[in-house]
Design an enzyme around this catalytic site. Structure first.
Site, PDB file in Angstrom:
ATOM      1  CG  ASN A  32      -5.291  -8.190  -5.412  1.00 57.29           C
ATOM      2  OD1 ASN A  32      -4.910  -7.992  -4.332  1.00 57.29           O
ATOM      3  ND2 ASN A  32      -5.250  -7.985  -5.785  1.00 57.29           N
ATOM      4  CG  LEU A  73       3.879  -9.805  -9.009  1.00 57.84           C
ATOM      5  CD1 LEU A  73       4.438 -10.571 -10.315  1.00 57.84           C
ATOM      6  CD2 LEU A  73       2.738  -9.799  -9.054  1.00 57.84           C
ATOM      7  CG  ASN A  96      -9.012  -2.108   1.286  1.00 56.04           C
ATOM      8  OD1 ASN A  96     -10.116  -2.001   1.068  1.00 56.04           O
ATOM      9  ND2 ASN A  96      -8.003  -1.025   0.422  1.00 56.04           N
ATOM     10  CG  HIS A 127      -6.654  -3.747  -9.461  1.00 56.25           C
ATOM     11  ND1 HIS A 127      -5.490  -3.748  -9.145  1.00 56.25           N
ATOM     12  CD2 HIS A 127      -6.683  -3.369 -10.542  1.00 56.25           C
ATOM     13  CE1 HIS A 127      -4.844  -3.162 -10.439  1.00 56.25           C
ATOM     14  NE2 HIS A 127      -5.626  -2.691 -11.164  1.00 56.25           N
ATOM     15  CG  MET A 168       2.316  -2.559  -3.341  1.00 59.53           C
ATOM     16  SD  MET A 168       0.829  -2.593  -4.547  1.00 59.53           S
ATOM     17  CE  MET A 168      -0.226  -1.674  -3.974  1.00 59.53           C
TER      18      MET A 168
HETATM   19  C1  GAR Z   1      -5.208  -0.055  -2.312  1.00 62.09           C
HETATM   20  O1  GAR Z   1      -5.900   0.906  -3.214  1.00 62.09           O
HETATM   21  C2  GAR Z   1      -5.384  -1.248  -3.324  1.00 62.09           C
HETATM   22  O2  GAR Z   1      -6.566  -0.883  -4.285  1.00 62.09           O
HETATM   23  C3  GAR Z   1      -4.400  -1.407  -3.687  1.00 62.09           C
HETATM   24  O3  GAR Z   1      -3.278  -0.364  -2.899  1.00 62.09           O
HETATM   25  C4  GAR Z   1      -4.095   0.119  -1.850  1.00 62.09           C
HETATM   26  C5  GAR Z   1      -3.603  -0.405  -0.993  1.00 62.09           C
HETATM   27  O4  GAR Z   1      -4.376   0.501   0.011  1.00 62.09           O
HETATM   28  N1  GAR Z   1      -3.917  -2.428  -4.135  1.00 62.09           N
HETATM   29  C6  GAR Z   1      -3.899  -2.968  -5.660  1.00 62.09           C
HETATM   30  O5  GAR Z   1      -3.411  -2.457  -6.453  1.00 62.09           O
HETATM   31  C7  GAR Z   1      -2.852  -4.410  -5.817  1.00 62.09           C
HETATM   32  N2  GAR Z   1      -2.629  -4.153  -6.913  1.00 62.09           N
HETATM   33  P1  GAR Z   1      -4.516   0.164   2.133  1.00 62.09           P
HETATM   34  O6  GAR Z   1      -2.732  -0.369   1.801  1.00 62.09           O
HETATM   35  O7  GAR Z   1      -4.464   1.240   2.413  1.00 62.09           O
HETATM   36  O8  GAR Z   1      -5.430  -0.094   1.517  1.00 62.09           O
END
Ligand code: GAR
Length: 199
Positions: free
Chosen positions: A106, A91, A13, A108, A89
């Site tokens: 954020n 809180l 992201n 999700h 990750m």
């Molecule tokens: C993503 O799928 C994001 O939505 C999730 O972690 C991944 C990070 O991917 N976040 C959560 O679950 C937060 N509760 P990335 O490191 O490739 O962006």
């Protein structure tokens, strides 16, 4: 728009947001990238891009408050308009969130309020929903619960498992995060209770 990125892992992201800035689709500057995991691929990527990259290893601190104080010290110096959590990750404490009210966002991987918490894509498969997706939202003191900025839906196919669904949701995440930041950068919105209203 001055943007801080907080991540813990892969950083796709973050890469999508950076790509949108480079292409000129998003008028923003990434003023710092902070990872609580020194070995996160996302922080290595930030370094190769020449961005200010900080590894603030939570395991090196005695308490959540001490770790957050170190992160806040970087943010206070860089003065971001928004802090984008991109697979962060950890809180955040109410005190951290109160330092940046309605300025922490954020992403999700579900259509909130369905499936907050960990393994949202696996939760969606087990529950048997036919549609899932992703949500970009403001961060408040509750888990995955703040006012919603952008959502995108993804169909759950009969042959999906958590990982095939996660891959298709992730493509939408990248677009949704950029869309949300473009909207926030316009400044042309208000937050009315839970409703984020764009003009
Ligand atoms: C993503 O799928 C994001 O939505 C999730 O972690 C991944 C990070 O991917 N976040 C959560 O679950 C937060 N509760 P990335 O490191 O490739 O962006």
């Amino acid at each position: 728009m001055r943007l801080a990125i907080l991540l813990s892992g892969r950083g796709s992201n973050f890469a999508a947001i950076h790509g949108a800035i480079v292409r000129g689709d998003l008028d923003a500057e990434i003023v710092c990238v902070i990872s609580n995991r020194p070995d996160a691929p996302g922080i290595a990527h930030a370094r190769t891009l020449g961005l200010p990259a900080h590894a603030v290893d939570h395991r090196a601190f005695d308490s959540r408050a001490a770790h957050e104080a170190a992160v806040l010290a970087i943010l206070e110096k860089e003065k971001p308009d928004f802090i984008a959590l991109a697979g962060y990750m950890r809180l955040l404490s109410p005190a951290f969130i109160a330092a940046y009210p309605m300025r922490i966002i954020n992403i999700h991987p579900s259509l909130l309020p369905a499936f907050p918490g960990v393994d949202a894509q696996g939760q969606a498969i087990v529950y048997g929903v036919k549609l899932s997706g992703c949500t970009v939202h403001f961060v408040d003191e509750n888990l995955d619960a703040g006012p919603i900025i952008v959502q995108r839906a993804v169909e759950v196919r009969a042959d999906d498992d958590a990982s095939t669904l996660a891959a298709r949701i992730l493509e939408e995440e990248h677009a949704a995060y950029v869309e949300a930041l473009v909207k926030l950068a316009s400044g042309d919105y208000c937050v009315d209770g839970r409703r984020v209203v764009f003009n």
